[in-house]
Scaffold this motif. Structure first.
Motif, PDB file in Angstrom:
ATOM      1  N   ALA A  33      31.745  27.154  40.287  1.00  0.00           N
ATOM      2  CA  ALA A  33      31.266  27.416  38.925  1.00  0.00           C
ATOM      3  C   ALA A  33      30.649  26.185  38.262  1.00  0.00           C
ATOM      4  O   ALA A  33      29.922  26.310  37.278  1.00  0.00           O
ATOM      5  CB  ALA A  33      32.405  27.940  38.069  1.00  0.00           C
ATOM      6  N   GLY A  34      30.969  24.977  38.763  1.00  0.00           N
ATOM      7  CA  GLY A  34      30.505  23.773  38.073  1.00  0.00           C
ATOM      8  C   GLY A  34      31.431  23.441  36.922  1.00  0.00           C
ATOM      9  O   GLY A  34      32.508  24.047  36.777  1.00  0.00           O
ATOM     10  N   MET A  35      31.000  22.523  36.058  1.00  0.00           N
ATOM     11  CA  MET A  35      31.914  22.033  35.020  1.00  0.00           C
ATOM     12  C   MET A  35      32.140  23.065  33.910  1.00  0.00           C
ATOM     13  O   MET A  35      33.253  23.364  33.536  1.00  0.00           O
ATOM     14  CB  MET A  35      31.378  20.738  34.420  1.00  0.00           C
TER      15      MET A  35
ATOM     16  N   ALA B 284      34.021  31.286  30.427  1.00  0.00           N
ATOM     17  CA  ALA B 284      33.178  30.527  31.347  1.00  0.00           C
ATOM     18  C   ALA B 284      33.342  31.103  32.749  1.00  0.00           C
ATOM     19  O   ALA B 284      34.382  31.694  33.074  1.00  0.00           O
ATOM     20  CB  ALA B 284      33.594  29.057  31.328  1.00  0.00           C
ATOM     21  N   LEU B 285      32.316  30.945  33.575  1.00  0.00           N
ATOM     22  CA  LEU B 285      32.396  31.468  34.941  1.00  0.00           C
ATOM     23  C   LEU B 285      33.404  30.669  35.763  1.00  0.00           C
ATOM     24  O   LEU B 285      33.619  29.478  35.524  1.00  0.00           O
ATOM     25  CB  LEU B 285      31.023  31.408  35.609  1.00  0.00           C
ATOM     26  N   ARG B 286      34.028  31.388  36.718  1.00  0.00           N
ATOM     27  CA  ARG B 286      34.977  30.755  37.644  1.00  0.00           C
ATOM     28  C   ARG B 286      34.491  30.967  39.066  1.00  0.00           C
ATOM     29  O   ARG B 286      33.730  31.898  39.349  1.00  0.00           O
ATOM     30  CB  ARG B 286      36.360  31.409  37.515  1.00  0.00           C
ATOM     31  N   ASP B 287      35.022  30.134  39.967  1.00  0.00           N
ATOM     32  CA  ASP B 287      34.700  30.286  41.386  1.00  0.00           C
ATOM     33  C   ASP B 287      35.023  31.723  41.806  1.00  0.00           C
ATOM     34  O   ASP B 287      36.091  32.232  41.470  1.00  0.00           O
ATOM     35  CB  ASP B 287      35.545  29.325  42.248  1.00  0.00           C
ATOM     36  N   GLY B 288      34.095  32.351  42.511  1.00  0.00           N
ATOM     37  CA  GLY B 288      34.346  33.690  43.025  1.00  0.00           C
ATOM     38  C   GLY B 288      33.851  34.823  42.130  1.00  0.00           C
ATOM     39  O   GLY B 288      33.821  35.973  42.555  1.00  0.00           O
ATOM     40  N   ASP B 289      33.460  34.522  40.888  1.00  0.00           N
ATOM     41  CA  ASP B 289      32.929  35.575  40.013  1.00  0.00           C
ATOM     42  C   ASP B 289      31.658  36.185  40.615  1.00  0.00           C
ATOM     43  O   ASP B 289      30.894  35.489  41.294  1.00  0.00           O
ATOM     44  CB  ASP B 289      32.576  35.010  38.628  1.00  0.00           C
ATOM     45  N   VAL B 290      31.458  37.470  40.355  1.00  0.00           N
ATOM     46  CA  VAL B 290      30.223  38.134  40.772  1.00  0.00           C
ATOM     47  C   VAL B 290      29.533  38.647  39.499  1.00  0.00           C
ATOM     48  O   VAL B 290      30.068  39.491  38.798  1.00  0.00           O
ATOM     49  CB  VAL B 290      30.508  39.286  41.756  1.00  0.00           C
ATOM     50  N   VAL B 291      28.368  38.090  39.189  1.00  0.00           N
ATOM     51  CA  VAL B 291      27.666  38.410  37.944  1.00  0.00           C
ATOM     52  C   VAL B 291      26.521  39.375  38.259  1.00  0.00           C
ATOM     53  O   VAL B 291      25.655  39.057  39.078  1.00  0.00           O
ATOM     54  CB  VAL B 291      27.100  37.125  37.287  1.00  0.00           C
ATOM     55  N   PRO B 292      26.503  40.566  37.643  1.00  0.00           N
ATOM     56  CA  PRO B 292      25.404  41.508  37.901  1.00  0.00           C
ATOM     57  C   PRO B 292      24.091  41.029  37.270  1.00  0.00           C
ATOM     58  O   PRO B 292      24.105  40.389  36.219  1.00  0.00           O
ATOM     59  CB  PRO B 292      25.865  42.810  37.243  1.00  0.00           C
ATOM     60  N   ALA B 293      22.982  41.323  37.932  1.00  0.00           N
ATOM     61  CA  ALA B 293      21.654  40.926  37.424  1.00  0.00           C
ATOM     62  C   ALA B 293      20.673  42.060  37.686  1.00  0.00           C
ATOM     63  O   ALA B 293      20.896  42.902  38.550  1.00  0.00           O
ATOM     64  CB  ALA B 293      21.195  39.652  38.100  1.00  0.00           C
TER      65      ALA B 293
END
Lengths: 232, 308
Positions: B8-10, B138-147
């Motif tokens: 996710a980054g910082m 905030a986003l976390r490692d492993g999140d799946v964001v729809p686009a």
């Protein structure tokens, strides 16, 4: 009324220096005058204690009729005509009364005992005085739907916590200095928590997401933790 | 189409141009800290200017896309990807941004935009109240964001004119207009150099420097509206430039307001950077805003031939 710029996209109209009912009536009167038939390019009208701030889009107000800032100042001056008379006649009594049920103390009000000790009265007396008073919404801010209520009885005043809590549960009722209020959403917060309401004060899905408006009268009503659990 | 967040980054959040029209209900604007960079990044992939993008902070994310797509990054620059230019990313191939080379906040626009339900008219994330964006957080490692996967082709061998970009710098001179209690600070804000403190966040950029003392007007102020750009001076005399997630009203004295066109300069500073202020007349601030809109309009027109 004094007008000044808040950056390049807002104008603040200051209507008084004190927090009192007369100033509140003027604030409500000017807010209402700006909200009816709101001109294009005016984005937000924000009442707070003794001022009304108008946020505008300078790009949409450029052109005929002077610079954007002057146009908004002129609008404010026009809409503030007869402000005192209108305020006295139509905005002195509260718009609405909203009753907020509160389960005081216990897990919902972890600071009730502390506040009672600080104020030198017992917890039952704190509850009695807190729900016995008449409150007015003077401003909304800090967080979505968070109301600053005037009217807290003096014996219940207590400074906020030295270190704010990182999370205050939604619905928590607190005291901060001379003010009381409800945390509509779970946020960090430094007020002394004396109870919790099951009533949702901010619902983003609703047409009017904040249940309270500046000028509303608020009454608190003590309910048991069982009643809290049954609240729909 | 989906965007999988490997790292996710910082601090990476979903942002657009913010939640307008709800200040009276206490709802902050939110949205991009650097709205210019968000708008340009969107235009570069053929999106509406206010489409939802990812805003990342100091350390960018590692992302994988489920289909071939086109991406553009504005604001902060990264070694692993071009800046201010659309580029193709193949399905399954990680886009790993890492730390920013320059600037603080990068805007990752994906052709079609992120598919996030709006809350009060905006897809932006208001972290403090958990409102909007991706689950309000905030986003976390492993999140799946729809686009919305929008296939896009773009002409090669062109760049945007770097002269249209704000004067991003590690020691910017930021233009201000006078604020409500400016007289009580005697114009001293514009005379000294400030350091950006590490406690800065999306609510406000905190400055360290010589203590700014208020002369006269010792009374407590009654809280009134504030806005992104308002420079508040708490009793410790260390100014705070309010930013996108700032609360809607505040009770600290207001020394000045940063002009809208220079908010991106503040947004892109990093802890340890320097900042100076220069006061300009309000009419000039609004003229600068008009000039910038004209430039963005020209870019919007120019891109029509380059993106299909």
């Amino acid at each position: 009324m004094t007008l000044s710029a808040l950056g390049d996209s807002a104008v603040v109209a200051v209507l008084g220096t004190d927090i009192d009912e007369a100033v509140l009536a003027r604030v409500r009167a000017l807010t209402a005058a700006l909200e009816t038939d709101r001109p294009a390019g005016i984005l937000d009208v924000v009442p707070a204690y003794a001022s009304v701030t108008v946020f505008y889009d300078p790009l949409r107000l450029e052109g005929e009729g002077g610079r954007p800032y002057e146009r908004v100042c002129r609008l404010l001056t026009e809409r503030a005509r007869n402000l005192d008379a209108v305020a006295k006649k139509k905005f002195t009594s509260p718009a609405r009364t909203v009753e907020i049920p509160v389960s005081y103390g216990g897990e919902f009000g972890p600071d009730l005992e502390l506040l009672a000790r600080h104020c030198g009265i017992d917890p039952a007396e704190v509850i009695k005085r807190h729900q016995g008073a008449d409150y007015r919404v003077h401003a909304i801010g800090f967080a979505p739907g968070f109301c600053y209520l005037g009217g807290l009885p003096k014996p219940l005043h207590m400074p906020r916590r030295a270190t704010p809590r990182p999370t205050v549960p939604a619905g928590s009722v607190g005291i901060g200095g001379a003010q009381t209020g409800v945390y509509p959403l779970s946020t960090p917060g430094g007020w002394q928590l004396i109870g919790r309401t099951p009533l949702a004060l901010f619902q983003p899905g609703e047409a009017e997401p904040a249940r309270l408006r500046v000028g509303d009268r608020v009454k608190f009503k003590s309910i048991s933790s069982e009643e809290f659990g049954l609240w729909k | 189409m989906e965007v999988t967040v490997i790292r996710a980054g910082m601090l990476t959040t979903v942002q657009d141009l913010g939640r307008r029209g709800w200040r009276a209900a206490g709802v902050p604007l939110s949205g991009a800290m650097d709205p210019f960079a968000l708008r340009i990044a969107n235009l570069l992939v053929g999106n509406p200017e206010d489409a939802a993008v990812l805003e990342c902070t100091l350390v960018g994310p590692e992302l994988v896309f489920s289909t071939d797509t086109v991406v553009a990054i504005g604001g902060a620059a990264f070694a692993a990807a071009p800046s201010w230019q659309p580029f193709p990313v193949a399905a399954g191939v990680p886009l790993k941004l890492g730390p920013t080379l320059t600037g603080s906040r990068g805007y990752i626009a994906i052709a079609g935009g992120l598919r996030i339900p709006p809350v009060l008219g905006s897809r932006s994330t208001y972290l403090r109240a958990g409102l909007g964006g991706f689950a309000g957080r905030a986003l976390r490692d492993g999140d799946v964001v729809p686009a919305y996967g929008q296939p896009r082709r773009f002409a090669e061998h062109w760049r945007i004119d770097p002269r249209i970009l704000p004067a991003y710098s590690r020691s910017p001179t930021v233009r201000i207009v006078s604020g409500a209690q400016a007289d009580e600070f005697g114009g001293r804000l514009a005379k000294v150099e400030y350091r950006i403190l590490a406690q800065s966040d999306r609510m406000g950029v905190r400055l360290g420097g010589p203590r700014l003392v208020r002369i006269g007007g010792a009374d407590e102020l009654v809280s009134s509206a504030v806005a992104p750009g308002t420079i508040q001076v708490p009793p410790d005399g260390q100014p705070i430039v309010l930013m996108a997630d700032a609360q809607t009203i505040g009770g600290y004295p207001q020394a000045a307001n940063v002009v809208s066109v220079d908010l991106p300069l503040v947004a892109q500073t990093r802890p340890g950077d320097r900042m100076r202020f220069e006061e300009i007349p309000l009419t000039e601030a609004q003229q600068l805003l008009l000039d910038r809109e004209r430039v963005i309009g020209m870019l919007r027109e120019g891109l029509k031939q380059k993106l299909t």
